[in-house]
Design a protein around this motif. Structure first.
Motif, short mmCIF file in Angstrom:
data_model
loop_
_atom_site.label_atom_id
_atom_site.label_comp_id
_atom_site.label_asym_id
_atom_site.label_seq_id
_atom_site.Cartn_x
_atom_site.Cartn_y
_atom_site.Cartn_z
N UNK A 1 72.40 67.63 -75.34
CA UNK A 1 73.57 68.44 -74.99
C UNK A 1 73.70 69.77 -74.95
N UNK A 2 74.01 70.46 -74.00
CA UNK A 2 73.92 71.83 -73.97
C UNK A 2 75.33 72.57 -74.26
N UNK A 3 75.29 73.70 -75.05
CA UNK A 3 76.76 74.38 -75.19
C UNK A 3 77.01 75.25 -73.75
N UNK A 4 78.28 74.79 -73.35
CA UNK A 4 78.89 75.36 -72.36
C UNK A 4 79.37 77.03 -72.48
N UNK A 5 79.68 77.69 -71.82
CA UNK A 5 80.17 79.04 -71.72
C UNK A 5 79.19 80.07 -71.99
N UNK B 1 75.55 79.26 -70.17
CA UNK B 1 75.77 77.64 -70.20
C UNK B 1 74.52 76.95 -69.64
N UNK B 2 74.58 75.76 -69.30
CA UNK B 2 73.64 74.88 -68.99
C UNK B 2 73.18 75.08 -67.60
N UNK B 3 74.03 75.61 -66.58
CA UNK B 3 73.96 75.57 -65.08
C UNK B 3 73.42 77.28 -64.99
N UNK B 4 73.21 77.75 -65.95
CA UNK B 4 72.96 79.28 -65.65
C UNK B 4 71.33 79.69 -65.87
N UNK B 5 70.86 80.49 -65.22
CA UNK B 5 69.49 80.91 -65.47
C UNK B 5 69.14 81.42 -66.84
N UNK C 1 77.77 69.93 -83.78
CA UNK C 1 78.04 70.27 -82.08
C UNK C 1 76.99 71.11 -81.58
N UNK C 2 76.77 71.02 -80.28
CA UNK C 2 76.12 72.18 -79.66
C UNK C 2 76.83 73.69 -80.04
N UNK C 3 78.16 73.67 -79.72
CA UNK C 3 79.05 74.84 -79.87
C UNK C 3 78.83 75.38 -81.39
N UNK C 4 78.83 74.46 -82.28
CA UNK C 4 78.80 74.87 -83.59
C UNK C 4 77.44 75.46 -83.79
N UNK C 5 76.24 74.85 -83.38
CA UNK C 5 75.01 75.35 -83.47
C UNK C 5 74.83 76.67 -82.61
N UNK D 1 69.97 79.69 -73.72
CA UNK D 1 70.66 78.59 -73.69
C UNK D 1 70.80 77.71 -75.13
N UNK D 2 71.52 76.92 -75.43
CA UNK D 2 71.51 76.34 -76.71
C UNK D 2 71.63 74.86 -76.50
N UNK D 3 70.72 74.06 -76.75
CA UNK D 3 70.77 72.70 -76.63
C UNK D 3 70.72 71.62 -78.02
N UNK D 4 71.30 70.64 -78.03
CA UNK D 4 71.17 69.73 -79.45
C UNK D 4 70.62 68.48 -78.82
N UNK D 5 69.66 67.92 -79.49
CA UNK D 5 69.38 66.42 -79.20
C UNK D 5 70.22 65.59 -79.37
N UNK D 6 70.42 64.65 -78.71
CA UNK D 6 71.30 63.45 -78.77
C UNK D 6 70.86 62.54 -79.89
#
Length: 288
Positions: A102-106, A162-166, A132-136, A121-126
């Motif tokens: 799960x990748x934090x948005x924004x 966010x997840x869809x950005x370079x 949450x990804x946002x908290x991390x 980017x910031x990603x937290x494994x399921x």
């Protein structure tokens, strides 16, 4: 017509006189007295029960407002019961995760004022629960945006996307087994690492820190972010400068302090704080 006499006694009125009990008179007199005092002080509007929160009786303060429960309790000499602090939810995880994310948005603001800009980017494994990804992401951004971090001396600017950005790199919060897969260093499951554009934070260390670190868990979390991001910025391992001194952030503080004091920050007094290049031959503890 006979002349009208002056000073003549008037006949009693036939209306019945209202007899008011003495207690009522006393209460009315007290109310009039209070009203006079209030008027002399400038007056105050009468409080309305409509101003009270729904489902609660209105506790009226002398100024005409609604009293808080603690104010009301103290007014009658009763100590309010303390509100129980809600402990944070513990971070839990399996030893072997699913390797999905799960990748934090924004976006965050750009951290730092000058230097090369790198986005991450910031990603937290399921399977990781309690964060949450946002908290991390909030902790990572607050750490990297601190003037004591890598953005503090003008060499680097960083920005979370966010997840869809370079992005130049990703900071992963990973289960111990997934840490081994991402780091490609064989069986470890204890430490964190950086491998290429992957900055891998082992959730076991994030949740529990390390024994005998000598500082709060929040300090260790800041350290592990700054240490692994430091590798992505081109820094290698460093040694303790001497007993009782601060450890450089690039010292492997997870494995041993070697006489140094814990230190989560690369900058001290606005300048990069470093030790001699090198690393100790410390064993990897058992992850279980």
């Amino acid at each position: 017509m006979p002349a009208r006499r002056t000073g003549a006694r008037r006949r009693p009125s036939k209306r019945r006189r209202l007899l008011v009990p003495a207690t009522v008179i006393a209460v009315l007199g007290l109310a009039v007295g209070v009203a006079g005092v209030v008027e002399a002080l400038g007056g105050f509007p009468a409080p309305s029960l409509a101003d009270a929160p729904r489902g609660h009786a209105a506790n009226v303060t002398p100024s005409g407002g609604i009293a808080s429960p603690s104010t009301a309790a103290s007014a009658v000499g009763v100590s309010p019961s303390p509100s129980a602090a809600v402990p944070p939810e513990p971070v839990t995880y399996p030893m072997v995760g699913p390797r999905t994310w799960r990748t934090a948005g924004g976006r965050s603001p750009v951290l730092g004022t000058s230097g090369q800009l790198l986005r991450f980017r910031i990603s937290v494994e399921n399977g990781i629960a309690g964060i949450t990804p946002e908290e991390f992401a909030d902790v990572a951004v607050a750490t990297l945006g601190d003037k004591r971090s890598w953005t503090g001396d003008g060499r680097w600017r960083l920005q979370r996307v966010g997840p869809n950005e370079s992005a130049a790199f990703t900071i992963y919060l990973a289960t111990p087994a997934t840490r081994d897969q991402l780091c490609d260093e064989g069986f470890d499951r204890y430490t964190s690492c950086r491998n290429g554009n992957s900055v891998v934070i082992n959730v076991a260390r994030w949740a529990h820190g390390v024994p005998n670190y000598g500082a709060p868990l929040a300090d260790y979390q800041q350290y592990v972010i700054n240490h692994e991001v430091g590798h992505r910025l081109g820094q290698g391992h460093q040694l303790c400068p001497g007993p009782g001194k601060l450890a450089p952030v690039m010292q492997q503080q997870t494995l041993g302090m070697h006489g140094c004091k814990p230190n989560p920050w690369p900058m001290q007094n606005g300048k990069f704080y470093a030790g001699r290049s090198g690393q100790y031959n410390d064993p990897i503890p058992d992850p279980n």
